[in-house]
Design an enzyme around this catalytic site. Sequence first.
Site: not given
Ligand code: ITT
Length: 196
Positions: A70, A9-10, A14, A151
């Site tokens: 994801d 992950t970037n 997370k 959140d």
């Molecule tokens: P990586 O792909 O590098 O893991 P990302 O931020 O792009 O990082 P995702 O593609 O999984 O991660 O996109 C998830 C998005 O969904 C994230 O950027 C948030 O906007 C939202 N999200 C996911 N989990 C969340 C959480 O626990 N709380 C709030 N928003 C969340």
Amino acid sequence: MKQKIVFATNNAHKLEEVAAILGENYEVLSLREIGCHDDIPETADTFSGNAIQKAQYIKEHYGYDCFADDSGLEVDVLGGAPGVFSARYSGGGSEANMDKLLHNLTEKSERGAQFRTVIALLVGEETHLFEGVVRGTITHERRGEGGFGYDPIFVPEGYDLTFAQLGSEIKNRISHRAKAVEKLAEYLCKQLKIEN
Ligand code: ITT
């Protein structure tokens, strides 16, 4: 000895959440720690497809067994949007994403939603998927400073406060990510016992 595992992950938030949920038995390595600074492709149209794609990229280019998640927010009345597009919903960052979502829900009284995470674990030739869902509702305005992403506008079922107000200790116990990571940890723990 701690079991080392790479989390593809970037997203630093997370990484921090997952390391806290997995606890002391694991050393969660970031992409930076394995020398990866790539923009990992994420072009599938499902959570599981994207999680597998991210993990496979690391496995192919860097050779590590690893996992990726994801995740996103699915709003009932919007037919599950923003879903896989959660990170890119508005084309801007988290603030713009929340603005767009609140705007799209203006005057909507039905505000049910869920966060969903799918984790793909690649070990050897095998792929394993673990899913976590938390139901809740979307507020009418932002509340709280903690967490990340959506959140400040998500109240999990059984609570009156948003994830941003509840703080990491509670969020990491009840969140979508917590549920998926618990299943991952259970699996890893079983594997470790079989191997030893
Ligand atoms: P990586 O792909 O590098 O893991 P990302 O931020 O792009 O990082 P995702 O593609 O999984 O991660 O996109 C998830 C998005 O969904 C994230 O950027 C948030 O906007 C939202 N999200 C996911 N989990 C969340 C959480 O626990 N709380 C709030 N928003 C969340």
